[in-house]
Design a protein around this motif. Structure first.
Motif, mmCIF file in Angstrom:
data_model
loop_
_atom_site.group_PDB
_atom_site.id
_atom_site.type_symbol
_atom_site.label_atom_id
_atom_site.label_comp_id
_atom_site.label_asym_id
_atom_site.label_seq_id
_atom_site.Cartn_x
_atom_site.Cartn_y
_atom_site.Cartn_z
ATOM 1 N N GLU A 1 -69.064 64.655 25.970
ATOM 2 C CA GLU A 1 -69.037 66.094 26.230
ATOM 3 C C GLU A 1 -69.043 66.352 27.738
ATOM 4 O OE1 GLU A 1 -71.218 69.795 24.004
ATOM 5 O OE2 GLU A 1 -72.503 68.208 24.779
ATOM 6 N N SER B 1 -61.467 63.322 16.060
ATOM 7 C CA SER B 1 -62.641 62.572 15.620
ATOM 8 C C SER B 1 -62.486 62.178 14.159
ATOM 9 C CB SER B 1 -63.912 63.412 15.805
ATOM 10 O OG SER B 1 -65.054 62.660 15.479
ATOM 11 N N LEU C 1 -68.893 65.435 15.732
ATOM 12 C CA LEU C 1 -68.552 66.234 16.897
ATOM 13 C C LEU C 1 -68.812 67.710 16.660
ATOM 14 C CD1 LEU C 1 -67.273 63.583 17.900
ATOM 15 C CD2 LEU C 1 -65.451 64.968 18.902
ATOM 16 N N LEU D 1 -67.821 69.831 22.469
ATOM 17 C CA LEU D 1 -66.806 68.971 21.859
ATOM 18 C C LEU D 1 -66.091 69.688 20.721
ATOM 19 C CD1 LEU D 1 -68.722 65.566 21.805
ATOM 20 C CD2 LEU D 1 -66.849 66.233 23.320
ATOM 21 N N SER E 1 -61.869 69.942 19.526
ATOM 22 C CA SER E 1 -61.713 68.791 18.635
ATOM 23 C C SER E 1 -61.113 69.113 17.272
ATOM 24 C CB SER E 1 -63.072 68.112 18.406
ATOM 25 O OG SER E 1 -63.584 67.592 19.598
#
Length: 385
Positions: free
Chosen positions: A189, A201, A218, A224, A228
């Motif tokens: 992060e 992820s 995440l 994040l 993501s």
């Protein structure tokens, strides 16, 4: 007849048949115990089978919505908020897809442009690099530190350049059976703050974490989550790998780009399966009890090979156990894996298949998502080697 290889340049010239297909085929040819490919040899819950039959027989057999049926996306949102404290809008931030590998490929396709760099942690699941390359991107490999497969975050920082478009992570990790810690994700992060780098992820083993470790999605980390694609799998969670159904969480802007690609590829995931999963998700114990279920199998397998010449590496998650064989042979892991299958009747995956170049350490990956009878037979063979 045209000889196409002579007139068409392959987009993936170095890619052959996946190691999973190779070893499972070899296991079938030699009637070997298949501890290679990651799928259970036992069936899913009868209740889930009954729900699928219910929706098939009730006429839910036409195209579902492109993003996934509403009851399932709502159930996913509820689960994610309960487990990780993250709020995702089912309408604009959750997409049901035909398998997690498809979800990862689609996220990469939606975001990676020719010339972009994508950081991968090695050993890496074998679909990642080809997914980057077929979209014109360049994989940049950061090697996990053997034997605990920890991350050198300074090396990650050194790998980031102005061309870095994406980082792909996998926790719990296949093939290493390691898990990211909260500190790992805080480091990630921090590294990505003030950048435009997007993260994919791969969290398909999110519910299979052992020995008191906690899955660090995440989605738990706002810095994040906002950048993501978080990918998960119903196949791994409910012992239905053949149903090829998963989902992708992402902020609205990322999801919009994801769906642009998704709608012109698979378009939808299986409809009756989605309705069945939505109803089955009301039974939270089915996924909350999964870690204990597989930890018991891991421990059973480890007890079975106690006294063998194989050395177990830590398995903190997934349904894989890595074994070093330094005391047994100097062979390459690919050669030993083939010989074990042909001569001893037990199949494993050579971990070097997840590297660009074979590493110096000697490790085979075994899947313990099997019945105790299968694991006992496999362990007995391994003890004779």
């Amino acid at each position: 007849m045209l000889e196409f290889p002579n007139i068409i340049s392959s987009k993936l010239p170095k890619v052959g048949t996946t190691i999973f297909t190779v070893m499972s085929r070899l296991a079938a040819e030699h009637n070997a115990i298949n501890l290679s490919q990651g799928f259970p040899d036992f069936d899913c819950a009868p209740e889930l089978q009954a729900l699928l039959a219910k929706y098939v027989n009730s006429g839910f057999n036409q195209y579902p919505p492109m993003a996934g049926v509403a009851p399932l996306r709502e159930a996913i949102a509820e689960k994610v908020e309960t487990l990780y404290g993250a709020v995702y809008d089912p309408e604009h931030e959750i997409t049901v897809v035909p398998g997690a590998t498809y979800g990862i490929f689609t996220a990469i396709s939606a975001w990676v442009c020719p010339g972009d760099e994508v950081i991968l942690f090695e050993p890496a699941y074998d679909s990642y690099a080809p997914s980057v390359e077929v979209n014109g991107g360049k994989p940049i490999h950061v090697q996990l530190r053997f034997p605990d497969y920890s991350i050198d975050w300074q090396e990650v920082q050194n790998a980031i350049t102005p061309k870095t478009r994406m980082i792909v992570i996998n926790t719990p990790n296949n093939p290493t059976a390691s898990v990211f810690s909260a500190e790992d994700l805080r480091m990630l992060e921090s590294l990505l703050r003030n950048t435009d780098i997007v993260v994919v992820s791969d969290e398909v083993y999110e519910h299979i974490v052992f020995d008191g470790h906690r899955h660090q999605s995440l989605a738990r980390f706002p810095g994040l989550a906002e950048r993501s694609f978080v990918v998960s799998s119903f196949g791994k969670t409910y012992h239905v790998t053949g149903w090829k159904t998963g989902y992708v969480l992402a902020p609205k802007a990322l999801t919009a780009e994801f769906r642009k690609v998704h709608q012109f590829n698979a378009f939808v995931a299986n409809g009756p399966v989605q309705y069945a999963l939505a109803e089955y998700m009301k039974n939270q114990d089915a996924y909350l009890a999964l870690a204990a279920f597989y930890q018991k199998k891991r421990d059973f397998f480890l007890e079975g090979i106690r006294g063998s010449r194989f050395e177990p590496l830590p398995s903190r998650g997934t349904f894989f156990q890595n074994l070093r064989y330094d005391a047994i042979s100097d062979e390459r892991d690919t050669d030993l894996a083939i010989r074990l299958t042909r001569e001893y009747g037990v199949a494993a995956i050579p971990v070097s298949a997840f590297y660009r170049k074979p590493p110096p350490h000697k490790v085979l990956r075994f899947c313990f998502a099997k019945s105790e009878q299968t694991l006992a037979k496999g362990a007995e063979i391994l003890c004779r080697i």
